[in-house]
Design a protein around this motif. Structure first.
Motif, PDB file in Angstrom:
ATOM      1  N   THR A  90      -1.651   7.671 -12.377  1.00 18.39           N
ATOM      2  CA  THR A  90      -1.926   6.340 -11.535  1.00 18.39           C
ATOM      3  C   THR A  90      -2.992   6.471 -10.564  1.00 18.39           C
ATOM      4  O   THR A  90      -3.660   5.640 -10.385  1.00 18.39           O
ATOM      5  CB  THR A  90      -0.589   6.289 -10.633  1.00 18.39           C
ATOM      6  N   ILE A  91      -3.372   7.727  -9.870  1.00 20.65           N
ATOM      7  CA  ILE A  91      -4.567   7.584  -9.008  1.00 20.65           C
ATOM      8  C   ILE A  91      -5.718   7.813  -9.693  1.00 20.65           C
ATOM      9  O   ILE A  91      -6.760   7.080  -9.288  1.00 20.65           O
ATOM     10  CB  ILE A  91      -4.429   8.904  -8.130  1.00 20.65           C
ATOM     11  N   GLY A 127       0.600  -1.124   0.090  1.00 22.41           N
ATOM     12  CA  GLY A 127      -0.121   0.004   0.046  1.00 22.41           C
ATOM     13  C   GLY A 127       0.817   1.334  -0.015  1.00 22.41           C
ATOM     14  O   GLY A 127       0.486   1.994  -0.573  1.00 22.41           O
ATOM     15  N   GLN A 128       1.935   1.328   0.798  1.00 19.18           N
ATOM     16  CA  GLN A 128       2.906   2.271   0.729  1.00 19.18           C
ATOM     17  C   GLN A 128       3.419   2.556  -0.439  1.00 19.18           C
ATOM     18  O   GLN A 128       3.697   3.660  -1.143  1.00 19.18           O
ATOM     19  CB  GLN A 128       3.723   2.319   1.692  1.00 19.18           C
ATOM     20  N   CYS A 175       1.388   7.087  -6.632  1.00 14.11           N
ATOM     21  CA  CYS A 175       0.347   7.900  -7.002  1.00 14.11           C
ATOM     22  C   CYS A 175       0.638   9.323  -6.869  1.00 14.11           C
ATOM     23  O   CYS A 175       0.267  10.013  -5.765  1.00 14.11           O
ATOM     24  CB  CYS A 175      -0.796   7.298  -6.281  1.00 14.11           C
ATOM     25  N   SER A 176       0.892  10.246  -7.456  1.00  9.84           N
ATOM     26  CA  SER A 176       1.210  11.795  -7.444  1.00  9.84           C
ATOM     27  C   SER A 176      -0.394  12.414  -7.448  1.00  9.84           C
ATOM     28  O   SER A 176      -1.223  11.982  -8.245  1.00  9.84           O
ATOM     29  CB  SER A 176       1.813  12.133  -8.815  1.00  9.84           C
ATOM     30  N   GLN A 229      -8.355   4.622  -9.281  1.00  6.76           N
ATOM     31  CA  GLN A 229      -9.861   4.840  -8.716  1.00  6.76           C
ATOM     32  C   GLN A 229     -10.699   3.813  -9.735  1.00  6.76           C
ATOM     33  O   GLN A 229     -11.820   3.340  -9.272  1.00  6.76           O
ATOM     34  CB  GLN A 229     -10.123   6.240  -9.081  1.00  6.76           C
ATOM     35  N   LYS A 243       2.416   1.625  -3.480  1.00  7.88           N
ATOM     36  CA  LYS A 243       1.146   2.257  -4.271  1.00  7.88           C
ATOM     37  C   LYS A 243       1.106   3.561  -4.037  1.00  7.88           C
ATOM     38  O   LYS A 243       0.992   4.682  -5.131  1.00  7.88           O
ATOM     39  CB  LYS A 243       0.009   1.431  -3.940  1.00  7.88           C
ATOM     40  N   ASP A 244       1.019   4.078  -2.972  1.00  9.94           N
ATOM     41  CA  ASP A 244       0.860   5.482  -2.668  1.00  9.94           C
ATOM     42  C   ASP A 244       2.130   6.177  -3.407  1.00  9.94           C
ATOM     43  O   ASP A 244       2.047   7.594  -3.616  1.00  9.94           O
ATOM     44  CB  ASP A 244       0.812   5.740  -1.008  1.00  9.94           C
ATOM     45  N   ASP A 245       3.352   5.654  -2.951  1.00  9.90           N
ATOM     46  CA  ASP A 245       4.263   6.283  -3.662  1.00  9.90           C
ATOM     47  C   ASP A 245       4.239   6.621  -5.070  1.00  9.90           C
ATOM     48  O   ASP A 245       4.920   7.777  -5.780  1.00  9.90           O
ATOM     49  CB  ASP A 245       5.669   5.615  -3.390  1.00  9.90           C
TER      50      ASP A 245
END
Length: 289
Positions: free
Chosen positions: A254-255, A241-242, A248-249, A259, A244-246
């Motif tokens: 990517t975000i 998850g981290q 997603c700007s 979605q 993935k967050d890295d």
């Protein structure tokens, strides 16, 4: 559960329980046995001359013989020659095989089962009392020495038996030691998991083609992308998850894609797939007791 991230390339440095002259035999010389043999010989953890394989199908013996191992159609010969005996036959013939070789299974041998869904109790009930049995759930990625395996020791294993078997499977991927009650879920996740990955790669490639990429390029990009993502999870120590967050700007591509995946129930689909495969493994296991 005890874990290990030892790779095949580390075998030379980590050999501790598998001796240089260890002998191993396969009863059943099908795809998994062939892949394991290739891995053992390639990494050097087992010498080809110390491997014996049997199968009722001469074609399977011809395939596995290409690795330089000894072949036979006599299952008893495999047991006689081997310190570690791998049962690699279809689940429905396991009991028949065990009854055939029972008198040759002495207490100095380790019996390893990779027969999906066959519980340890089946082996312990059909082999001499005190037989040292270890059940293993590998997966098809053993073919490229990238297996994800979990081993479960039987009631009569001796000191270091589990570590010896784990060392063997570490030479062809990663391996963990767990209890037998986990193996159905292991089957649902990593046993069947390569198929989920193949579908994901194919689907990503289709998406690339849909957006104008040539098929061969899209396929290579999709496969390498999942390979790279997996390596980052295994080697970084970070939660996926981290990671993935890295990627997603804020307000980025990517975000937006994430979605879309969430709306489509992507997570739920994978969770349901693992559940379905696990339940099927439990069903098959109940038939082989």
């Amino acid at each position: 559960m005890e874990s290990s991230n030892t790779s095949a390339s580390d075998v030379g440095q980590t050999r501790k329980y598998v001796s240089e002259d260890m002998t191993i035999g396969f009863i059943g010389a099908g795809r998994m046995a062939q892949a394991m043999t290739k891995g053992f010989v390639t990494t050097g953890i087992i010498k080809a001359k110390n491997i014996t394989a049997s199968d009722a199908d001469p074609r399977m013996l011809q395939f596995i013989k290409e690795f330089g191992v000894t072949t036979t159609q006599e299952n008893k010969e495999v047991v006689y020659k081997s310190k570690v005996v791998v049962i690699a036959v279809k689940p429905n013939v396991v009991t028949k095989i065990l009854k055939e070789v029972k008198e040759h299974v002495s207490k100095d041998k380790i019996v390893v089962s990779i027969a999906a869904g066959v519980p340890l109790s089946t082996f312990e009930q059909n082999l001499p009392p005190g037989s040292r049995v270890v059940r293993v759930m590998p997966n098809i990625t053993v073919t490229v020495q990238a297996a994800a395996s979990v081993i479960a020791p039987g009631t009569s294993v001796q000191l270091n038996d589990s570590e010896l078997v784990r060392e063997l499977f570490q030479s062809i991927g990663i391996c963990e030691i767990g209890s037998e009650n986990l193996l159905d879920a292991v089957t649902g996740l990593s046993g069947s998991g390569p198929a989920y990955g193949f579908i994901a790669i194919e689907s990503l490639a289709d998406g690339g083609v849909n957006m104008g990429l040539p098929r061969d390029l899209a396929l290579k990009l999709a496969a390498q992308t999942l390979l790279g993502a997996a390596k980052m999870v295994l080697e970084s120590g970070k939660h996926p998850g981290q990671l993935k967050d890295d990627v997603c700007s804020p307000g980025g591509t990517t975000i937006a894609a994430v979605q879309s995946l969430e709306k489509s129930g992507f997570r739920a689909c994978l969770i349901d797939a693992v559940e379905a495969a696990t339940l099927k493994a439990q069903e098959l296991g109940s038939k082989n007791k």
